[in-house]
Write a protein that holds these residues in place. Structure first.
Motif, short mmCIF file in Angstrom:
data_model
loop_
_atom_site.label_atom_id
_atom_site.label_comp_id
_atom_site.label_asym_id
_atom_site.label_seq_id
_atom_site.Cartn_x
_atom_site.Cartn_y
_atom_site.Cartn_z
N SER A 138 -4.72 8.64 0.58
CA SER A 138 -5.50 9.13 -0.55
C SER A 138 -4.84 10.38 -1.12
O SER A 138 -3.96 10.98 -0.50
CB SER A 138 -6.93 9.48 -0.10
N LYS A 139 -5.30 10.80 -2.29
CA LYS A 139 -4.72 11.98 -2.91
C LYS A 139 -4.97 13.21 -2.05
O LYS A 139 -4.06 14.03 -1.84
CB LYS A 139 -5.30 12.17 -4.31
N ASN A 140 -6.21 13.36 -1.54
CA ASN A 140 -6.53 14.53 -0.70
C ASN A 140 -5.70 14.53 0.57
O ASN A 140 -5.21 15.57 1.01
CB ASN A 140 -8.02 14.54 -0.36
N GLU A 141 -5.54 13.33 1.16
CA GLU A 141 -4.76 13.26 2.40
C GLU A 141 -3.29 13.55 2.13
O GLU A 141 -2.61 14.19 2.94
CB GLU A 141 -4.92 11.89 3.05
N SER A 142 -2.81 13.10 0.99
CA SER A 142 -1.42 13.37 0.63
C SER A 142 -1.20 14.88 0.51
O SER A 142 -0.21 15.41 1.02
CB SER A 142 -1.07 12.69 -0.70
N THR A 200 0.84 -1.19 0.00
CA THR A 200 0.00 0.00 0.00
C THR A 200 0.88 1.24 0.00
O THR A 200 2.02 1.21 0.46
CB THR A 200 -0.93 0.03 1.23
N ASP A 222 -2.21 1.98 6.68
CA ASP A 222 -3.18 2.77 5.94
C ASP A 222 -2.71 3.03 4.52
O ASP A 222 -1.51 3.00 4.24
CB ASP A 222 -3.42 4.13 6.63
N THR A 223 -3.67 3.25 3.64
CA THR A 223 -3.35 3.68 2.28
C THR A 223 -3.71 5.14 2.15
O THR A 223 -4.83 5.54 2.45
CB THR A 223 -4.14 2.86 1.24
#
Length: 635
Positions: free
Chosen positions: A613-617, A581, A610-611
């Motif tokens: 997400s783009k928003n979280e990144s 992940t 966890d993986t």
């Protein structure tokens, strides 16, 4: 008076005791003396390994500094020549201008290389250290002191074993004549600018060139034609061969710390007695020609003696034909001055320029050191000047289609033309550039990669260019090395450390339309390159590889957009499970000039389970910048 003196000495004694006590208190707080014996043994092992890595770095750096005349990687701003397939810089002094690197700049390059090499070397030797060993490579500094017969090193690398610091710095010396050889080389550059040894030696040899079958010198200089209708011709190739032979003879007969022979019955020896009154008797320097040594003449010599100078009643021939000639040559080319360092077993190499203008030493100006021509100002057979035509440009060859054409000019970093550069468009080998750096002709009508190769070190590449876009100038470069240290950042407490996870990076250059994929897999255990394999094959190759926190690669000077990701993989076994992940990602930019560059890629991460997400990144990157004050790309 006596009492006052006693009180003064008493005060001085008390102050001295205080200073001594404070010093030992301070030093003991930095380097405790109550280190457990087991820890002390571990410290010795760590210290030995650090010194070994540092010494290996020093040996490697000194080897290349000698081979490349004070450089590890020669900047594009420096003129260089190829010798034993290695680029060698030109050391030249002309008046107030100097092309000789200072000892301070060489020392700085040595220290910078050491830091990079030691960091990389220690990352691959963690198995020799205990789990409780910490090496603060980010705070490392290196001091080098270049002396006559050695280089002393001090490496400051904060190190702790089980919480106990190792006394700093790590110290060692490398035996080398680097200091003495540098002094000799720099003195020669200055002396050669003033006395022009090689120019005068070569000119002298030219006047005594071998006699050809027609009774004139293979390289005609001065003489006369005594027969009516006599003709003397030399093609450009014959002149080039003769002059090149004279140069090699002169270099081979130049000796150091001796006088030039004047006895005509003895073999000719050209002597350099001293350099500014100083001799280096322990050094045995030699001159060599470069790998691509050639002096290409652009025109020929054609001498004729057609008409009688006066009639003779004595000679039965009815007349005497006499005409004189005086040929003046101009040429520029580099040679290599080489000295053997008996303490390291390596050669110290520099290039030096030879410049002759009309049979006199040239003015030592900044010039392209690859040219030659001949003037014939006083021959009755006509005048030849230095503007000879080199002929038509070479055409293209091996191209599949002739309905499209291209015209390119290839330049070296200093702006001079790159002669004999190989140009390739797609599968079409276009050919070599001429002396002006140009290549023109027909090519295939397609969209493909344009690649240009010049010598062993210089190149240029542009991806996915159409045949209609090729026309123009292209500058070849020695590709600089981009080193990336990959850090994972915990934005919760704003800490960062070299990653132990698998990292994958894509470098994209819109200008050249080229991609470069990197990962931090140490491929020293296998010859396989993941960039050219399928995903499954690449994963399998990692079973015999390790992950590192630093990657390094030579890349074209350009501006790049970086896309980087981290996976929750810390060992080859987990990687092979295909349950990976993404725990961190970012986008950034970096500009790579023509010099080596070290950058830090800081990737904010989430928990390994966890993986991201783009928003979280994007949110984590913002936190890393705004909360922690850490930029995605540093350096």
């Amino acid at each position: 008076m006596r009492k006052g003196q006693m009180e003064f000495f008493a005060l001085v004694g008390v102050a001295l005791v205080i200073v001594i006590v404070a010093y030992f208190a301070y030093t003991s707080s930095i380097y405790p003396t109550n280190v457990p014996q087991s820890t002390e043994q571990q410290q010795k092992l760590v210290k030995d390994n650090v010194v070994n890595v540092a010494r290996e770095a020093a040996d490697t750096a000194v080897e290349w500094l000698e081979k490349k005349g004070g450089y590890i990687t020669i900047p594009d701003t420096e003129e260089a020549v190829l010798f034993t397939k290695v680029s060698v810089p030109i050391w030249q002094k002309c008046g107030s201008a100097s092309m000789v690197p200072s000892l301070n700049s060489i020392t700085s390059r040595l220290q910078d290389y050491m830091k990079t090499y030691i960091t990389a070397g220690l990352s691959g030797k963690t198995e020799y250290f205990s789990k409780n060993t910490t090496l603060d490579t980010a705070s490392m500094s290196v001091n080098a002191n270049i002396l006559k017969n050695k280089i002393d090193f001090e490496v400051y690398l904060p190190t702790k074993v089980n919480g106990f610091p190792i006394e700093q710095p790590y110290t060692f010396s490398v035996p080398t004549k680097f200091g003495e050889i540098y002094e000799f080389m720099s003195n020669y550059a200055q002396e050669a600018a003033n006395k022009r040894y090689l120019e005068l030696f070569i000119i002298n040899s030219m006047y005594f060139s071998k006699i050809a079958a027609d009774g004139h010198g293979e390289l005609p200089t001065t003489g006369y034609l005594s027969k009516c209708g006599e003709v003397v011709t030399r093609t450009p190739d014959q002149l080039s061969d003769a002059l090149e032979g004279i140069v090699k003879y002169t270099l081979g007969n130049t000796e150091w710390w001796t006088d030039t022979t004047t006895d005509p019955t003895q073999p000719k020896i050209y002597g350099i007695k001293d350099l500014g009154g100083k001799t280096y008797e322990q050094l045995h320097p030699l001159f060599h020609v470069t790998d691509d040594f050639n002096i290409p003449m652009t025109n020929s010599v054609h001498l004729t003696n057609p008409s009688p100078l006066f009639s003779s009643r004595i000679l039965t021939s009815g007349g005497l034909c006499i005409s004189t000639y005086s040929m003046r040559y101009s040429f520029k080319f580099p040679v290599v001055l080489r000295v053997f360092d008996e303490l390291t077993g390596h050669y110290f190499n520099i290039g030096t320029l030879v410049d002759v203008e009309d049979m006199m030493p040239g003015d030592c100006d900044d010039h392209d050191p690859y040219s030659a021509c001949v003037n014939n100002p006083s021959s009755t057979g006509g005048t030849t000047d230095c503007t000879g035509d080199e002929g038509d440009l070479p055409g293209l060859m091996g191209c599949p289609d002739s309905s499209c054409s291209a015209s390119v000019r290839v330049l070296r970093p200093n702006g001079y033309p790159a002669k004999d550069a190989n140009v390739v468009f797609g599968s079409c080998i276009m050919g070599k550039t001429d002396s002006t750096g140009r290549l023109t002709g027909n090519i295939g009508c397609e969209k493909a990669d344009l690649s240009i190769y010049y010598s062993d070190d210089y190149m240029y590449k542009r991806c996915n260019i159409t045949s209609a876009q090729i026309d123009g100038d292209y500058t070849v470069y020695v590709y600089p090395r981009l080193t990336a240290r990959i850090y994972e950042v915990n934005t919760a407490n704003c800490t960062k450390e070299l990653t132990t996870h698998y990292a994958s990076m894509k470098f994209y250059s819109p200008e050249s339309n080229c991609y470069s994929y990197w990962n931090n897999v140490d491929q020293t255990a296998t010859d396989t390159d993941c960039d050219t394999m399928s995903e499954t094959e690449c994963y399998q190759s990692m079973l015999s590889a390790t992950l590192t926190g630093t990657v390094s690669r030579e890349m074209q000077p350009n501006s790049y957009t970086i896309e980087a990701v981290l996976l929750n993989v810390t060992n080859a076994t987990d990687f092979a499970l295909f349950t990976n992940t993404t725990i961190g990602a970012l986008n950034g930019t970096v500009t790579l000039g023509t010099s080596n560059k070290i950058i830090e890629i800081n990737i904010p991460i989430v928990d390994e389970t966890d993986t991201i997400s783009k928003n979280e990144s994007e949110r984590l990157v913002d936190d890393m910048i705004n909360v922690c004050g850490i930029d995605p790309i540093e350096g």
